[in-house]
Design an enzyme around this catalytic site. Structure first.
Site, PDB file in Angstrom:
ATOM      1  N   TRP A 136       0.806  -1.116  -0.026  1.00 18.12           N
ATOM      2  CA  TRP A 136      -0.096   0.002  -0.080  1.00 18.12           C
ATOM      3  C   TRP A 136       0.827   1.312   0.023  1.00 18.12           C
ATOM      4  CZ3 TRP A 136       1.926   2.240   4.138  1.00 18.12           C
ATOM      5  CH2 TRP A 136       2.531   1.792   5.262  1.00 18.12           C
ATOM      6  N   LYS A 160      -2.681  -8.626  -7.330  1.00 16.12           N
ATOM      7  CA  LYS A 160      -3.477  -8.835  -5.787  1.00 16.12           C
ATOM      8  C   LYS A 160      -2.613  -7.791  -4.848  1.00 16.12           C
ATOM      9  CE  LYS A 160      -4.023  -9.906  -1.225  1.00 16.12           C
ATOM     10  NZ  LYS A 160      -4.071  -8.693  -0.470  1.00 16.12           N
ATOM     11  N   HIS A 161      -3.370  -6.433  -4.804  1.00 13.57           N
ATOM     12  CA  HIS A 161      -2.999  -5.279  -4.132  1.00 13.57           C
ATOM     13  C   HIS A 161      -3.356  -5.593  -2.735  1.00 13.57           C
ATOM     14  CE1 HIS A 161      -0.981  -1.471  -4.178  1.00 13.57           C
ATOM     15  NE2 HIS A 161      -1.672  -1.115  -5.046  1.00 13.57           N
ATOM     16  N   ALA A 162      -2.754  -4.559  -1.758  1.00 15.90           N
ATOM     17  CA  ALA A 162      -3.022  -4.590  -0.514  1.00 15.90           C
ATOM     18  C   ALA A 162      -4.571  -4.370  -0.180  1.00 15.90           C
ATOM     19  CB  ALA A 162      -2.034  -3.600   0.108  1.00 15.90           C
ATOM     20  N   SER A 163      -4.965  -5.025   0.789  1.00 19.37           N
ATOM     21  CA  SER A 163      -6.540  -4.829   1.217  1.00 19.37           C
ATOM     22  C   SER A 163      -7.043  -3.605   1.465  1.00 19.37           C
ATOM     23  CB  SER A 163      -6.807  -5.885   1.987  1.00 19.37           C
ATOM     24  OG  SER A 163      -6.467  -7.047   1.672  1.00 19.37           O
ATOM     25  N   GLU A 234      11.142  -7.946  -3.335  1.00 18.86           N
ATOM     26  CA  GLU A 234      11.494  -6.997  -2.633  1.00 18.86           C
ATOM     27  C   GLU A 234      10.961  -6.603  -1.639  1.00 18.86           C
ATOM     28  OE1 GLU A 234      11.576  -3.344  -1.212  1.00 18.86           O
ATOM     29  OE2 GLU A 234      10.576  -2.520  -3.128  1.00 18.86           O
ATOM     30  N   CYS A 268      10.375   1.162   2.090  1.00 20.52           N
ATOM     31  CA  CYS A 268      11.641   0.178   2.372  1.00 20.52           C
ATOM     32  C   CYS A 268      12.974   1.097   1.841  1.00 20.52           C
ATOM     33  CB  CYS A 268      11.569  -0.882   1.224  1.00 20.52           C
ATOM     34  SG  CYS A 268       9.807  -1.795   1.455  1.00 20.52           S
TER      35      CYS A 268
END
Length: 461
Positions: A136, A160-163, A234, A268
């Site tokens: 996200w 599949k993205h963050a919820s 990553e 990150c």
């Protein structure tokens, strides 16, 4: 986690979504496989036309999608608009360069003849549907830096993205459709994390890429290893920011603030461990703390906000636990360190000094605007301290001494070394890490080739 948009600035749930069921997942997998059979044969010129159109649309949508990103995960709206612009730039870069990056490679003529061939070359062919499991924190950029090279190589994408960013995820699917990509080229799967294993095991999915936490990376790598599928990971980072005596301290301290608090420190590649030579430690620390204190914290939809809320209540609680553990173990809080009153998941820019190896914050990633300061006596100690981390994503070094630069480039255990500047990604430069920061590379020619079948073609004499 529910699939929902929850505004981090006030905790209000704005939209919720039902997870896709097995029938819908199956329909989309069938569509991805069928689309790949024809899309893989499209020309680079046609793919580039579609990709450039997607870039045009994204630029037109900057204001609207920027506000969606901000309300979903909390970054200041100026940063969200800049993220959209960066994505458009990457799309155009791959549209312009994909054909040359994937051109057939001819070995030396003498080697061809020595192999007994009249001709031999290497061709890069697409693999098929690739599953992208994305976070996200940069909900547009993390996806586009996968999607642009993957689609230009002839693959198709399953996201599949963050919820907590479902609106952004659905926008991206719609963006590629509006640009004219065939239906099935890029699809968003609104599913929870429990569905990933089954999707990755499906024979129609040929590979996966993940940007996220170390535990998530371990799970995906384990499944992919079990079914022998290519992955690019990553994962976390705890990037060092080393300051030596010859550095421009004013500039180093100014950049250090930005490097730590971009996206409220939820990056990150944000600099997290500030390793400063004792000769300039006090002067740097004073400038750095002043800069952190001066940041404007507030509503991320306001244009002058520099630091917005963290993305979730859990994320703030995790950050607080690291700070409190360090404080109990003797760390000194130079600024911040206390949750503010009021709604939203805000946390102030914080600087901790006196960090020791026993503290959790020394080994764990701080995903928020918290910096740790280390005093070192010389170059050797600076290198040792920088490498004393399970992570190895990127690094920053500030010095005007060319001999020191040579040493840092040679010895720092990281996927990147940025000299007299902060880490930033660019489509022409490979991005990725070593150690527990993952493996494989995104961006540049290295990134577009990650999901290609590197094929040797040999013709007999």
């Amino acid at each position: 986690m529910a699939i929902a948009t929850v505004n981090p600035a006030n905790g209000e749930t704005l939209k919720t979504y039902e997870a896709m069921g097995e029938e819908e997942i199956e329909r989309r997998l069938q569509l991805a496989e069928a689309t790949f059979r024809t899309y893989r044969s499209t020309s680079f010129a046609e793919r580039a036309r579609l990709m450039n159109r997607a870039a045009d649309l994204l630029e037109e949508d900057q204001e609207e999608i920027g506000r969606v990103v901000t309300t979903e995960m909390g970054k200041p709206v100026k940063q969200a608009r800049a993220e959209a612009a960066k994505c458009a730039k990457a799309m155009r870069w791959y549209a312009a360069h994909a054909e040359e990056l994937l051109a057939d490679e001819e070995p030396a003529e003498a080697d061809v003849h020595d192999s007994g061939a009249s001709r031999a070359f290497v061709r890069y062919r697409p693999l098929g549907p690739v599953l992208a499991i994305m976070p996200w924190n940069f909900p547009l950029w993390q996806v586009v830096r996968f999607a642009a090279p993957a689609l230009m190589a002839g693959n198709v994408g399953l996201l599949k993205h963050a919820s907590n960013v479902p609106q952004t995820a659905l926008y991206l699917e719609d963006l590629f459709l509006r640009a004219g990509f065939p239906e099935g080229c890029f699809q968003t799967l609104l599913v929870g994390s429990s569905a990933i294993d089954g999707i990755l095991r499906d024979d129609r999915v040929k590979a996966a890429t993940l940007t996220g936490s170390e535990p998530a990376g371990r799970a995906v790598a384990a499944t992919a290893g079990d079914v022998i599928k290519k992955t690019v990971l990553e994962l976390g980072g705890s990037d060092p920011f080393v300051v030596m005596p010859s550095a421009d301290l004013d500039r180093a301290a100014e950049v250090a603030v930005t490097a730590r608090v971009q996206n409220a420190g939820q990056s990150c590649i944000a600099a997290k461990r500030f390793i400063v030579h004792t000769d300039v430690y006090d002067a740097f620390a004073e400038r750095f703390v002043e800069g952190m204190k001066a940041l404007r914290i507030g509503d991320p939809l306001e244009e002058d906000t520099e630091v917005g809320p963290l993305s979730s209540e859990r994320g703030r609680a995790d950050l607080e636990e690291l700070v409190e553990d360090a404080r109990r173990a003797g760390a000194k809080v130079l600024c911040g360190g206390e949750r503010p009153d009021g709604p939203g998941w805000y946390y102030p820019p914080t600087v901790l000094a006196g960090i020791t190896p026993e503290m959790r914050i020394h080994r764990e990633e701080t995903f928020g605007p918290v910096a740790t300061l280390y005093r070192v006596e010389d170059l050797d100690e600076a290198v040792l301290t920088a490498n004393d981390s399970p992570f190895g994503l990127s690094s920053n070094v500030w010095t005007l001494d060319e001999n020191e630069v040579v040493r840092f480039v040679r010895d720092l255990e990281a996927g990147g070394v940025y000299v007299n500047g902060m880490t930033a990604s660019h489509p022409a430069l490979p991005f990725g890490g070593v150690k527990r920061s993952g493996y494989g590379r995104e961006l540049s020619g290295h990134g577009i080739r990650e999901f290609c079948n590197i094929t040797t073609v040999w013709h007999g004499a």
